[in-house]
Design a protein around this motif. Structure first.
Motif, PDB file in Angstrom:
ATOM      1  N   HIS A 143       1.921  14.728  -2.231  1.00  0.00           N
ATOM      2  CA  HIS A 143       0.754  15.099  -1.428  1.00  0.00           C
ATOM      3  C   HIS A 143      -0.234  13.933  -1.324  1.00  0.00           C
ATOM      4  CE1 HIS A 143      -2.248  17.731   0.330  1.00  0.00           C
ATOM      5  NE2 HIS A 143      -3.123  17.370  -0.586  1.00  0.00           N
ATOM      6  N   VAL A 144      -0.681  13.667  -0.102  1.00  0.00           N
ATOM      7  CA  VAL A 144      -1.731  12.677   0.136  1.00  0.00           C
ATOM      8  C   VAL A 144      -3.061  13.431   0.202  1.00  0.00           C
ATOM      9  CG1 VAL A 144      -2.602  10.886   1.672  1.00  0.00           C
ATOM     10  CG2 VAL A 144      -0.131  11.166   1.368  1.00  0.00           C
ATOM     11  N   TYR A 145      -3.945  13.148  -0.733  1.00  0.00           N
ATOM     12  CA  TYR A 145      -5.158  13.936  -0.902  1.00  0.00           C
ATOM     13  C   TYR A 145      -6.196  13.632   0.178  1.00  0.00           C
ATOM     14  CZ  TYR A 145      -3.264  15.053  -5.477  1.00  0.00           C
ATOM     15  OH  TYR A 145      -2.449  15.503  -6.489  1.00  0.00           O
ATOM     16  N   ALA A 146      -6.726  14.704   0.753  1.00  0.00           N
ATOM     17  CA  ALA A 146      -7.826  14.588   1.701  1.00  0.00           C
ATOM     18  C   ALA A 146      -9.131  14.425   0.925  1.00  0.00           C
ATOM     19  CB  ALA A 146      -7.894  15.821   2.591  1.00  0.00           C
ATOM     20  N   GLU A 147     -10.104  13.814   1.553  1.00  0.00           N
ATOM     21  CA  GLU A 147     -11.379  13.552   0.871  1.00  0.00           C
ATOM     22  C   GLU A 147     -12.046  14.852   0.428  1.00  0.00           C
ATOM     23  OE1 GLU A 147     -15.565  11.127   1.711  1.00  0.00           O
ATOM     24  OE2 GLU A 147     -13.731  10.615   2.796  1.00  0.00           O
TER      25      GLU A 147
ATOM     26  N   PRO B 123      -7.391   7.370  -3.530  1.00  0.00           N
ATOM     27  CA  PRO B 123      -8.162   6.251  -2.982  1.00  0.00           C
ATOM     28  C   PRO B 123      -8.937   5.533  -4.084  1.00  0.00           C
ATOM     29  CG  PRO B 123      -9.230   8.337  -2.468  1.00  0.00           C
ATOM     30  CD  PRO B 123      -7.905   8.686  -3.094  1.00  0.00           C
ATOM     31  N   ASP B 124      -9.289   4.289  -3.832  1.00  0.00           N
ATOM     32  CA  ASP B 124      -9.948   3.466  -4.854  1.00  0.00           C
ATOM     33  C   ASP B 124     -11.248   4.092  -5.352  1.00  0.00           C
ATOM     34  OD1 ASP B 124      -7.931   1.595  -4.779  1.00  0.00           O
ATOM     35  OD2 ASP B 124      -8.928   0.321  -3.296  1.00  0.00           O
ATOM     36  N   TRP B 125     -12.012   4.723  -4.449  1.00  0.00           N
ATOM     37  CA  TRP B 125     -13.314   5.251  -4.860  1.00  0.00           C
ATOM     38  C   TRP B 125     -13.176   6.401  -5.851  1.00  0.00           C
ATOM     39  CZ3 TRP B 125     -14.681  10.340  -4.234  1.00  0.00           C
ATOM     40  CH2 TRP B 125     -13.958  11.098  -3.315  1.00  0.00           C
TER      41      TRP B 125
ATOM     42  N   ARG C 232       0.841  -1.194   0.000  1.00  0.00           N
ATOM     43  CA  ARG C 232       0.000   0.000   0.000  1.00  0.00           C
ATOM     44  C   ARG C 232       0.880   1.249   0.000  1.00  0.00           C
ATOM     45  NH1 ARG C 232      -2.593  -1.064   5.612  1.00  0.00           N
ATOM     46  NH2 ARG C 232      -0.343  -1.412   5.921  1.00  0.00           N
ATOM     47  N   LEU C 233       0.224   2.389  -0.191  1.00  0.00           N
ATOM     48  CA  LEU C 233       0.953   3.656  -0.208  1.00  0.00           C
ATOM     49  C   LEU C 233       1.747   3.838   1.072  1.00  0.00           C
ATOM     50  CD1 LEU C 233       1.514   6.410  -1.595  1.00  0.00           C
ATOM     51  CD2 LEU C 233      -0.518   7.293  -0.414  1.00  0.00           C
ATOM     52  N   GLU C 234       1.143   3.531   2.213  1.00  0.00           N
ATOM     53  CA  GLU C 234       1.835   3.723   3.490  1.00  0.00           C
ATOM     54  C   GLU C 234       2.957   2.703   3.698  1.00  0.00           C
ATOM     55  OE1 GLU C 234      -2.325   2.008   4.501  1.00  0.00           O
ATOM     56  OE2 GLU C 234      -1.396   3.309   2.996  1.00  0.00           O
ATOM     57  N   ASP C 235       2.956   1.604   2.936  1.00  0.00           N
ATOM     58  CA  ASP C 235       4.011   0.611   3.030  1.00  0.00           C
ATOM     59  C   ASP C 235       5.237   0.986   2.202  1.00  0.00           C
ATOM     60  OD1 ASP C 235       2.354  -1.090   4.563  1.00  0.00           O
ATOM     61  OD2 ASP C 235       1.458  -1.914   2.739  1.00  0.00           O
ATOM     62  N   ALA C 236       5.003   1.655   1.063  1.00  0.00           N
ATOM     63  CA  ALA C 236       6.083   1.802   0.093  1.00  0.00           C
ATOM     64  C   ALA C 236       6.318   3.223  -0.396  1.00  0.00           C
ATOM     65  CB  ALA C 236       5.802   0.896  -1.114  1.00  0.00           C
TER      66      ALA C 236
ATOM     67  N   VAL D 140      -7.879  14.971 -15.024  1.00  0.00           N
ATOM     68  CA  VAL D 140      -6.674  14.305 -15.503  1.00  0.00           C
ATOM     69  C   VAL D 140      -5.538  14.586 -14.533  1.00  0.00           C
ATOM     70  CG1 VAL D 140      -6.046  16.270 -16.983  1.00  0.00           C
ATOM     71  CG2 VAL D 140      -5.091  14.015 -17.465  1.00  0.00           C
ATOM     72  N   SER D 141      -4.677  13.571 -14.311  1.00  0.00           N
ATOM     73  CA  SER D 141      -3.547  13.742 -13.406  1.00  0.00           C
ATOM     74  C   SER D 141      -2.395  12.854 -13.866  1.00  0.00           C
ATOM     75  CB  SER D 141      -3.956  13.409 -11.966  1.00  0.00           C
ATOM     76  OG  SER D 141      -2.949  13.821 -11.051  1.00  0.00           O
ATOM     77  N   THR D 142      -1.335  12.803 -13.047  1.00  0.00           N
ATOM     78  CA  THR D 142      -0.143  12.031 -13.392  1.00  0.00           C
ATOM     79  C   THR D 142      -0.261  10.602 -12.855  1.00  0.00           C
ATOM     80  OG1 THR D 142       1.116  12.494 -11.383  1.00  0.00           O
ATOM     81  CG2 THR D 142       1.191  14.157 -13.135  1.00  0.00           C
ATOM     82  N   VAL D 143       0.552   9.710 -13.411  1.00  0.00           N
ATOM     83  CA  VAL D 143       0.593   8.333 -12.922  1.00  0.00           C
ATOM     84  C   VAL D 143       1.094   8.296 -11.480  1.00  0.00           C
ATOM     85  CG1 VAL D 143       1.686   6.079 -13.260  1.00  0.00           C
ATOM     86  CG2 VAL D 143       0.879   7.389 -15.238  1.00  0.00           C
ATOM     87  N   LYS D 144       2.049   9.162 -11.167  1.00  0.00           N
ATOM     88  CA  LYS D 144       2.557   9.234  -9.795  1.00  0.00           C
ATOM     89  C   LYS D 144       1.448   9.613  -8.822  1.00  0.00           C
ATOM     90  CE  LYS D 144       5.995  11.783  -7.032  1.00  0.00           C
ATOM     91  NZ  LYS D 144       7.105  12.752  -7.078  1.00  0.00           N
ATOM     92  N   ASP D 145       0.619  10.589  -9.195  1.00  0.00           N
ATOM     93  CA  ASP D 145      -0.510  10.961  -8.334  1.00  0.00           C
ATOM     94  C   ASP D 145      -1.503   9.816  -8.204  1.00  0.00           C
ATOM     95  OD1 ASP D 145      -0.651  14.075  -7.557  1.00  0.00           O
ATOM     96  OD2 ASP D 145       0.367  13.873  -9.475  1.00  0.00           O
TER      97      ASP D 145
END
Length: 339
Positions: A267-271, A299-301, A101-105, A289-294
């Motif tokens: 940046h980790v996006y807030a809801e 989140p999945d939703w 997950r993001l927080e793992d890696a 539209v955004s980047t692959v890195k973003d």
């Protein structure tokens, strides 16, 4: 707390704020130098290729690292990529896999794994430990991501990346400018790679601080916008080192960008921020539209609400660098075997 890249970093001359921060920059530069001189690099027994920057982000390091790993793979190397794992939880070095997950890696490691597959990408603050694990897993070449300011692991070749448009900015050390180290440390790298040229007709030249006797290369990137974006109004957003580069690349690809939103790197996006982006897109009848890195930080939703535009390395411009790397690394391995 992460901040957006300050605009004054990339002004030709330092403004009043940059000058006011010079005392802090001076202490920062001294601290970095002391840390470098006090380190005792440890050789892991494999050739180590480091890619990094003298500047703080925005050079295309991750897509170039992916392209180099893929290209060296095709030449018969078994490449393992080592990353710190920006924003990931501390702990032992670990392999990035399908369940990570993001927080793992961290976002960059997830992007590497998405492109290179399983068994190739390791994260952890102790890169020496990661190298030991990668070697035991069968790697014969280490690619050290963001390694120019990482000294505990010895490396055989340092590549420093520099954007041809933003270059060295105001040439001052953080926080007065974008440099991670004093300017004279640019020459510490073995090879310089100029990135960011969006046309084969743009022939860049290294800064005067780059030694004339040292090799340098120019590598181009190309944005690959998905076909469903063509002819559609767009709202673009990203949290990368130099967000304006992404927005400009979209427009240069012929896309209709109505609005843009910039966020800090990693940046980790807030809801609430994601709902605000959706509202902005709906109000303009536009697609997001955004980047692959973003995309690694969404989140999945939300992922099915946004289209990701990948940035690729132009293979023709990459070939001279790959060929030289392959030859140089083969010589290094031959010397080790002989010893």
């Amino acid at each position: 707390m992460s901040l957006l890249t300050p605009g004054f970093w990339y002004q030709t001359r330092p403004n009043w704020l940059a000058r006011a921060l010079l005392p802090v920059s001076w202490f920062y530069g001294i601290a970095v130098g002391l840390h470098r001189r006090s380190s005792r690099p440890w050789p892991c027994g494999l050739p180590v290729l480091s890619i990094g920057n003298l500047t703080l982000g925005g050079t295309g390091k991750t897509p170039l690292g992916i392209a180099l790993a893929q290209g060296l793979d095709r030449r018969g190397w078994r490449v393992a990529v080592l990353l710190r794992g920006h924003g990931s939880l501390p702990g032992e070095s670990r392999l990035v896999g399908p369940a990570s997950r993001l927080e793992d890696a961290g976002d960059e490691a997830l992007e590497y794994r998405r492109s290179l597959g399983d068994g190739r990408v390791w994260v952890g603050r102790n890169r020496c430990q990661s190298a030991v694990l990668a070697k035991a897993a069968g790697a014969d070449l280490i690619l050290l991501d963001d390694g120019m300011q990482h000294w505990p692991l010895a490396r055989d070749l340092d590549l420093s990346l520099l954007d041809v448009h933003h270059k060295l900015g105001n040439r001052l050390v953080f926080p007065a400018g974008p440099l991670r180290e004093p300017l004279d440390q640019l020459a510490r790298a073995d090879w310089l790679v100029l990135t960011g040229a969006d046309s084969p007709d743009l022939v860049a030249t290294p800064p005067t601080e780059w030694p004339a006797a040292k090799p340098w290369f120019q590598v181009r990137f190309c944005l690959e916008p998905p076909t469903q974006l063509m002819g559609k109004p767009l709202v673009a957003f990203c949290g990368i080192g130099l967000p304006q580069k992404f927005f400009a690349a979209l427009r240069n690809s012929g896309l209709e960008v109505l609005a843009t939103e910039s966020f800090p790197d990693h940046h980790v996006y807030a809801e609430r921020e994601l709902h605000s982006l959706l509202d902005l897109a709906h109000a303009n009848g536009a697609l997001l539209v955004s980047t692959v890195k973003d995309g690694q930080r969404l989140p999945d939703w939300f992922k099915n609400q946004v289209t990701l535009a990948p940035l690729r390395v132009d293979p023709t411009s990459l070939e001279p660098l790959l060929a030289q790397l392959d030859r140089r690394l083969a010589v290094l391995v031959g010397r080790r075997d002989h010893a």
